[in-house]
Design an enzyme around this catalytic site. Structure first.
Site, PDB file in Angstrom:
ATOM      1  NE  ARG A 372       4.284  -1.458   7.730  1.00 25.75           N
ATOM      2  CZ  ARG A 372       3.048  -1.570   8.159  1.00 25.75           C
ATOM      3  NH1 ARG A 372       2.062  -1.721   7.262  1.00 25.75           N
ATOM      4  NH2 ARG A 372       2.755  -1.540   9.452  1.00 25.75           N
ATOM      5  CD  GLU A 401       3.474   4.595   4.083  1.00 26.83           C
ATOM      6  OE1 GLU A 401       3.114   3.582   3.465  1.00 26.83           O
ATOM      7  OE2 GLU A 401       3.145   4.823   5.275  1.00 26.83           O
ATOM      8  CG  HIS A 420      -0.205   3.144   5.384  1.00 25.45           C
ATOM      9  ND1 HIS A 420       1.070   2.895   5.815  1.00 25.45           N
ATOM     10  CD2 HIS A 420      -0.937   2.058   5.765  1.00 25.45           C
ATOM     11  CE1 HIS A 420       1.118   1.728   6.435  1.00 25.45           C
ATOM     12  NE2 HIS A 420      -0.107   1.203   6.418  1.00 25.45           N
TER      13      HIS A 420
END
Length: 456
Positions: A372, A401, A420
């Site tokens: 993360r 993000e 991601h």
């Protein structure tokens, strides 16, 4: 749960001679009595579904002469012996006993049968499908920018009645009673106190993915709602992206691609060099299922593998991948050529890597993050990359993000950032949905939950 009209043509087909009534004590009470009436009918079902010796269990299905039956698995029935009936396609039996040519005829009938491995009976839901009131599952939307992918929505529809957030908000009074589960896809829909208070029958939140830092586990637990995740489906693809980032950063693949396709390139510089992964030292912080799979892949590159984890792995597990345990994370940081972060985001791991930790790393080292974004102090990372405190970084995750378009990390040439995509594969997304569905159904049916997440 069951609508009586849905079982108008339900027939129970005993497949074990000498035990004609065995099926009934396994069948859901809502349909047992009707099944008993069906059995007394004059139709001799055994003319169509015979038993004969010769199989491992002493009996096997023999195909009917008409060659027009097939086992599909579209409707879910509940029985006492197995709350979620084992789905077992029996098309192979057709091919073995009647030949492949029967398949076309078989499919033309589109009949549905279910094989219960415990009570050894075939439940026949021919003609009118057995209707059950499917439990409602709340999703953000189907398709669009943030909605559930359409193929996953189709998968969910086999087990649940899909209710989008728009439908819920437009008719809260009715929909709130139907929703028993929430399917969280890409951190959506947002689970807050207001939503939980409006769903009196909610039993489970099925998260598609392993990270649950976007969920307030204690608050959800206070409402008596369970939370599940999908650790098994994400392990391989996430480990793959970790190794991919390590290789891409080591060999400067992104820069190389840009040079190769640039209209300004006249020649390839001979001093444009990367570093090797083979025989380098990899330090893995977080040796859970994903971290261990990273180690398995790294062994193929003859890497020296160090790891730091809350709990040490068993000796045989360490030996299987050639991993060496570092009780102190600082020892790992000082020795590693590549440091890979594979931890859950918790209060303890928030900004786990900051200025102090970065300065412990080799100036030739690369930091890789597949956990993360908030595990790294990004301001400290910007400074370390700008001042060559470490060689490079490769991130599949950031915070937030996406990053603001003017973020200093986006202006550096010694960093790779991907959006991601650790689990962004066709196979992984499908497996995650299947695992989430299995978790939610287990909760709704009062069965052991494969992957429950508990508040700490």
């Amino acid at each position: 749960m069951f609508r009586s009209k849905g079982f108008g043509l339900l027939k129970l087909i005993p497949l074990m001679s000498g035990q004609p009534n065995l099926a009934y004590k396994f069948i859901h009470p809502a349909i047992a009595s009707h099944g008993h009436r069906c059995h007394r009918r004059s139709v001799d079902y055994r003319q169509r579904y015979k038993t004969c010796s010769g199989s491992a269990g002493g009996r096997k299905l023999s195909a009917p002469q008409t060659k027009t039956w097939l086992v599909l698995s579209e409707t879910r029935l509940l029985v006492k012996c197995r709350p979620i009936l084992t789905r077992r396609p029996l098309l192979g039996h057709v091919r073995q006993q009647t030949g492949a040519e029967a398949e076309t005829q078989v499919k033309a009938r589109i009949k549905q049968y279910y094989w219960c491995q415990d009570c050894k009976h075939l439940i026949d839901a021919v003609g009118i499908m057995a209707e059950e009131e499917l439990p409602g599952v709340l999703i953000l939307d189907v398709g669009g920018t943030h909605g559930v992918l359409e193929n996953l929505a189709a998968l969910l529809k086999k087990h649940f009645r899909l209710i989008t957030m728009k439908e819920f908000l437009e008719n809260k009074k009715e929909m709130s009673k139907k929703i028993q589960s929430v399917f969280v896809f890409e951190c959506r829909p947002t689970i807050d106190r207001e939503l939980l208070e409006s769903l009196p029958n909610l039993k489970v939140i099925g998260n598609s993915g392993v990270g649950v830092d976007h969920l307030d586990l204690k608050m959800i637990s206070n409402f008596g709602v369970k939370v599940t995740n999908t650790p098994h489906a994400v392990a391989d693809p996430t480990a793959d992206i970790g190794v991919a980032l390590m290789l891409a950063s080591a060999r400067r693949l992104v820069e190389g691609c840009q040079i190769a396709v640039s209209p300004d390139t006249k020649y390839f510089a001979v001093d444009w060099l990367g570093v090797e992964v083979t025989r380098a030292t990899l330090g893995i912080i977080g040796m859970g299922s994903i971290g261990y799979k990273v180690a398995q892949r790294a062994r193929a590159f003859n890497m020296r593998i160090l790891y730091h984890n809350r709990n040490r792995r068993r000796k045989e597990e360490e030996e299987a991948v050639g991993a060496h345990y570092c009780e102190k994370m600082e020892d790992l940081l000082q020795q590693s050529d590549f440091v890979m972060l594979v931890v859950n985001l918790t209060p303890e791991t928030h900004k786990l890597i900051g200025k102090k930790e970065l300065r412990l790393m080799k100036p030739t080292a690369t930091l890789i993050n597949i956990s993360r974004g908030a595990v790294i102090d990004q301001d400290a990372l910007v400074e370390a990359l700008q001042n060559k405190v470490i060689r490079a970084a490769a991130l599949d995750v950031t915070y937030p993000e996406p990053l603001p378009r003017d973020h200093p990390l986006l202006k550096l040439n010694n960093i790779i950032i991907t959006p991601h995509i650790g689990t962004a594969t066709v196979q992984a997304i499908h497996m995650m949905a299947e695992e989430a569905i299995a978790n939610m159904l287990a909760v709704l049916n009062g069965q052991p939950i494969p992957s429950e997440v508990f508040p700490k």
